[in-house]
Design an enzyme around this catalytic site. Sequence first.
Site, mmCIF file in Angstrom:
data_model
loop_
_atom_site.group_PDB
_atom_site.id
_atom_site.type_symbol
_atom_site.label_atom_id
_atom_site.label_comp_id
_atom_site.label_asym_id
_atom_site.label_seq_id
_atom_site.Cartn_x
_atom_site.Cartn_y
_atom_site.Cartn_z
ATOM 1 N N ASP A 69 -8.572 -8.429 3.478
ATOM 2 C CA ASP A 69 -8.205 -7.391 4.454
ATOM 3 C C ASP A 69 -9.254 -7.287 5.566
ATOM 4 O OD1 ASP A 69 -7.102 -5.315 5.773
ATOM 5 O OD2 ASP A 69 -7.433 -3.804 4.230
ATOM 6 N N GLU A 125 0.821 -1.214 0.000
ATOM 7 C CA GLU A 125 0.000 0.000 0.000
ATOM 8 C C GLU A 125 0.855 1.264 0.000
ATOM 9 O OE1 GLU A 125 -2.743 -0.696 3.329
ATOM 10 O OE2 GLU A 125 -4.087 -1.653 1.876
ATOM 11 N N GLU A 159 -12.286 -1.875 12.073
ATOM 12 C CA GLU A 159 -12.218 -1.068 10.851
ATOM 13 C C GLU A 159 -13.391 -1.346 9.905
ATOM 14 O OE1 GLU A 159 -8.552 -1.376 8.707
ATOM 15 O OE2 GLU A 159 -9.307 -0.196 7.034
HETATM 16 C C1 GCV Z 1 -1.922 0.227 8.495
HETATM 17 C C2 GCV Z 1 -5.886 -1.766 5.739
HETATM 18 C C3 GCV Z 1 -6.062 -0.447 6.453
HETATM 19 C C4 GCV Z 1 -4.776 0.349 6.483
HETATM 20 C C5 GCV Z 1 -3.707 -0.531 7.109
HETATM 21 C C6 GCV Z 1 -3.570 -1.787 6.262
HETATM 22 C C7 GCV Z 1 -2.507 -2.753 6.785
HETATM 23 O O1 GCV Z 1 -5.714 -1.553 4.373
HETATM 24 O O2 GCV Z 1 -7.084 0.278 5.851
HETATM 25 O O3 GCV Z 1 -4.984 1.514 7.255
HETATM 26 O O4 GCV Z 1 -2.502 0.165 7.209
HETATM 27 O O5 GCV Z 1 -4.791 -2.466 6.258
HETATM 28 O O6 GCV Z 1 -2.871 -3.776 7.334
HETATM 29 O O7 GCV Z 1 -1.328 -2.490 6.643
#
Ligand code: GCV
Length: 677
Positions: free
Chosen positions: A368, A289, A396
Amino acid sequence: MHNTICHVNEYDCWLQNRGTNSFDAGLAGILSTIVANEKGEVAANAVKELQRGLSRMFGIDSKITEKSSAACVRMGTVSSLPGIAFPPMKAEGFSIKSANGDFLIAGADASGLLYGVYRFLTELALGNTGPFDIVDAPACPTRMINHWDTLENFTRVARGFKRGMKGDSIFFKDGKIHYDPQRIEDYARLLASVGINLVSPNNVNVRGDAKFFITEKHLPELAKIAAILRPFGIRMMLAVYYCSSMAFGGLDTADPLDARVGDWWKKQTDLVYRHIPDLAGYVVKADSEGEPGPFDYGRTHAEGANMLARALKPHGGDVMWRCFVYDCQQDWRDHSKDRPKACYDIFAPLDGQFDDNVVLQIKNGPLDFQVYEPVTPLFGALKKTRHVLEVQIAQEYTGHQTDVAFLPYFWSTEVMDFDMKTGPNSTIAGMIEDGVIEGFIGVGNICDDNNWTGLTLAQANFYGFGRLGWDPKTRPQAIADDWARLTYGDEKVSAIAAKIQMDSYPALGKVNNPFGVSFMCKPDFHYGPSIEGYEYAKWGTYHRANHEGIGIDRTASGTGYTTQYSPEVDKMFSDPATCPENILLFIHRLRYDHVMNNGKTLLQNIYNNHFEGYEETRGMVDAWKSLEGKINDDYFNTVLERFELHLDNAHEWCDQINTYFRRYTGINDEQGRKIYD
Ligand code: GCV
């Protein structure tokens, strides 16, 4: 009739301060003397914790002495109690026994003694006053919370959204390390009371000044936090930035095979360990990411991780290397790429190439942290690489700590119980027990709100995470029951609260995850429905609904994802009749008129689930309302406020999803319930 009001202090979570001695004189007498002779930091703290706990939780003032001929609590580590026979205990384990009128708490080691103390206090709080004959130990050595806290205020945790992590950090504020030492100690107590032994305070997306955590600028303060955690048997880890050698190391590369990079990390790591000698290591998010990583230099993840591991090795540290690696720049037009395949494709071929102090950190699911998704196929496939399981305690995608969602239900029934069919004991729980998976990591849901978790009932998720890390076969009902009884004391209130928790996850799954279709949530924010919000985005999170059907064929005839599993799991997943329904549309593309095992069409099942899920949510809210006047108003009302938002959210999910599918199909609900145009 319920006459007494149950008083709950939200700050104390499951370690409620009942404050009054309700034990009989004999028992109170025994508890008033603690015989111990412990000098080490953790063991001595265990003794103090027993004294503090007895006072706070039960109103018993006890004295600590080295000898007593009266009936008492005797405690110590095996090495400090010579001449006493103990049952065999595993590392970090303990035994609690009633013997000759005494209680005897023995730890295999200092941490074991501490855990024995909390277990003893817990048993007393649950009304069990002996005789005791308990021998217990954690199933795995690594039980860790990853905070995703940022130095900048928490609200900016990722692209401007908190994403379920309520409140602000307990470690950082306004760009600085900032904490209340008492709060950190109270946090350490909560962690240790459920067996958690590792904490990484900073976000794995290491941005801004957090990159400098491994420098003199921040290490002295971080060392102070580590010192508060230490007496509770908790070690710190730090999330580090993969390209630190470039960010402030004066190098023009972070190529793991460039000797200058390895040397720089060694020196920097030596400095880190001068400040925090027992640091457990580094957590790393690389090539993920937008975070840089070894791919930027044409290197493998084994080469990247090993370079850091070699810097940590002389200090006994590990690298927790996250496997959340996938292409986040996909084109929705391109059906040839399938994001869930990435983790296995990248890491399975590297099995055996990692150093012995590299630990792969693998999310429970390949996408995720969705409400439902299959277990990541890498579990069971790795034979020569250390690895741990990562779940998300922060809600989340599961309601932002606004909606009640009892996550241990999911972790237990969908993850721990799932059999990868890769060997004789190949459920995830079995692999943890056998040491194949050596740890349980949770993305933390803790903030600086007085109740720690924003939504008070989400304390059960934090508690349940600890329980499952200790014993992955613990049933969710036992977790819900124990959490409720420890929190509320009162039996009737506890029964209602435990039922709400147990009902919550199935209700959530019915409203916002139609048979495993994920990412129908609002982009970035991840709370509330946006059915096509991610449909044309770059993240690889598509459901491809049209007027005939929905889902992606991930079997051998489709993307081939299921072939990453053992042949038995592949076979089970590949047939819609045997594929678990919670992930049916994750694995299959099906027509709306596909007849499911209950004889109803897929479409009708989607409608049914949404109407039912909403009604079940309403039932949870009504159950909470029934506690009015039976529990202190402040506690009751803060939960009720969130429940009202929760119900609105469930309503929105229900109506939007039903309307979406009716618009596409033109087919009405067979029961004639209201679906909006
Ligand atoms: C810390 C998801 C979350 C991100 C997070 C990512 C990860 O995509 O939205 O905020 O980043 O997971 O696990 O690294």
